[in-house]
Design a protein around this motif. Structure first.
Motif, PDB file in Angstrom:
ATOM      1  N   ALA A  44       3.852   4.649   2.799  1.00 46.48           N
ATOM      2  CA  ALA A  44       3.081   3.889   3.783  1.00 46.48           C
ATOM      3  C   ALA A  44       1.617   3.963   3.367  1.00 46.48           C
ATOM      4  CB  ALA A  44       3.278   4.464   5.177  1.00 46.48           C
ATOM      5  N   SER A  46      -2.224   2.756   4.115  1.00 46.80           N
ATOM      6  CA  SER A  46      -3.077   2.171   5.149  1.00 46.80           C
ATOM      7  C   SER A  46      -4.529   2.189   4.707  1.00 46.80           C
ATOM      8  CB  SER A  46      -2.926   2.920   6.476  1.00 46.80           C
ATOM      9  OG  SER A  46      -3.332   4.264   6.351  1.00 46.80           O
ATOM     10  N   LYS A  51      -6.287  -3.665   8.935  1.00 47.22           N
ATOM     11  CA  LYS A  51      -4.844  -3.641   9.190  1.00 47.22           C
ATOM     12  C   LYS A  51      -4.063  -4.630   8.326  1.00 47.22           C
ATOM     13  CE  LYS A  51      -4.467  -0.513  12.439  1.00 47.22           C
ATOM     14  NZ  LYS A  51      -3.663   0.713  12.226  1.00 47.22           N
ATOM     15  N   ASP A  54      -2.514  -3.021   5.309  1.00 47.60           N
ATOM     16  CA  ASP A  54      -1.535  -1.939   5.453  1.00 47.60           C
ATOM     17  C   ASP A  54      -0.162  -2.411   4.975  1.00 47.60           C
ATOM     18  OD1 ASP A  54      -3.605  -0.563   6.550  1.00 47.60           O
ATOM     19  OD2 ASP A  54      -2.790  -0.446   8.577  1.00 47.60           O
ATOM     20  N   ARG A  55       0.527  -1.556   4.269  1.00 51.35           N
ATOM     21  CA  ARG A  55       1.833  -1.910   3.742  1.00 51.35           C
ATOM     22  C   ARG A  55       2.756  -0.692   3.665  1.00 51.35           C
ATOM     23  NH1 ARG A  55      -0.043  -6.211   4.307  1.00 51.35           N
ATOM     24  NH2 ARG A  55       0.114  -8.086   2.998  1.00 51.35           N
ATOM     25  N   GLU A  56       4.068  -0.970   3.791  1.00 51.29           N
ATOM     26  CA  GLU A  56       5.089  -0.007   3.398  1.00 51.29           C
ATOM     27  C   GLU A  56       5.684  -0.528   2.099  1.00 51.29           C
ATOM     28  OE1 GLU A  56       8.103   1.033   6.150  1.00 51.29           O
ATOM     29  OE2 GLU A  56       6.728   1.921   7.601  1.00 51.29           O
TER      30      GLU A  56
END
Length: 216
Positions: A44, A46, A51, A54-56
């Motif tokens: 994850a 961030s 925002k 932000d990525r998984e």
């Protein structure tokens, strides 16, 4: 198990590595060896106050992840701090001023531990959380009737150098010693009264230890 035999033969043919005195803390030594990201780990990522970035992301077989704007980033083999620094540098070079990056490992898919010798079910066990020596032995269905609880070896490769330490699991279970945390790719070998000569050689040459020294 051929790979284990080769590993043990190589260790037995070389003098044992010097080690730290038993008075040193297990936690303080192993704490220096930060987790390194591996293929298939789920991360994850961030970016503070951005925002949309932000990525998984899952590390691919080539050890890379893909992030918005900066594209492909080499992740495998890096510590979390190193990866955060690389991502921050890439975003800071063109897109953000003083970016604050946080990386959290959600799944440790890349990790595995090998347990062999006098255990109920020798094998390779994938782990997705922290595992101690006693827990690893439990994964292999515990000691057999002929197992030596006092002669348990952990083999580890650090910067290409093979290391090992001898543990007294009976003392660990009695609360007299700390149960050490294992790392991915560690090999645990449990000696027995009818153990291989390679292990018996290590028993003779290695004092009872709770930690080993990591050499650069």
């Amino acid at each position: 198990m051929c790979a284990l035999s080769l590993l043990l033969s190589a260790c037995a043919s070389q003098p044992p590595q010097p080690v730290l005195p038993a008075s040193d803390s297990v936690a303080s030594l192993l704490g220096r060896a930060e987790y390194r990201v591996g293929p298939s780990d789920l991360l994850a990522v961030s970016v503070f106050q951005v925002k949309d970035l932000d990525r998984e992301v899952r590390v691919n077989n080539a050890g890379q992840i893909s992030l918005p704007l900066i594209g492909t980033v080499d992740a495998a083999g890096r510590t979390i701090g190193e990866l955060e620094g690389e991502i921050a540098s890439r975003y800071g070079a063109r897109y953000l001023q003083n970016p604050q990056i946080s990386v959290f490992v959600k799944e440790l898919v890349s990790q595995r531990i090998t347990v062999g010798g006098a255990v109920g079910k020798p094998g390779i066990f994938p782990v997705n959380s922290r595992v101690t020596l006693v827990q690893a032995i439990a994964l292999a269905q515990g000691f057999t009737d002929v197992a030596s609880h006092r002669n348990v070896f952990v083999f580890r490769t650090v910067d290409g150098q093979r290391q090992f330490a001898r543990f007294d699991v009976a003392a660990i279970e009695a609360g007299e010693q700390t149960d050490p945390e294992l790392q991915g790719e560690d090999v645990v070998m449990v000696d027995s009264s009818a153990g291989k000569q390679s292990l018996k050689t290590l028993v003779q040459l290695t004092p009872f230890l709770t930690v080993w020294r990591v050499y650069q």
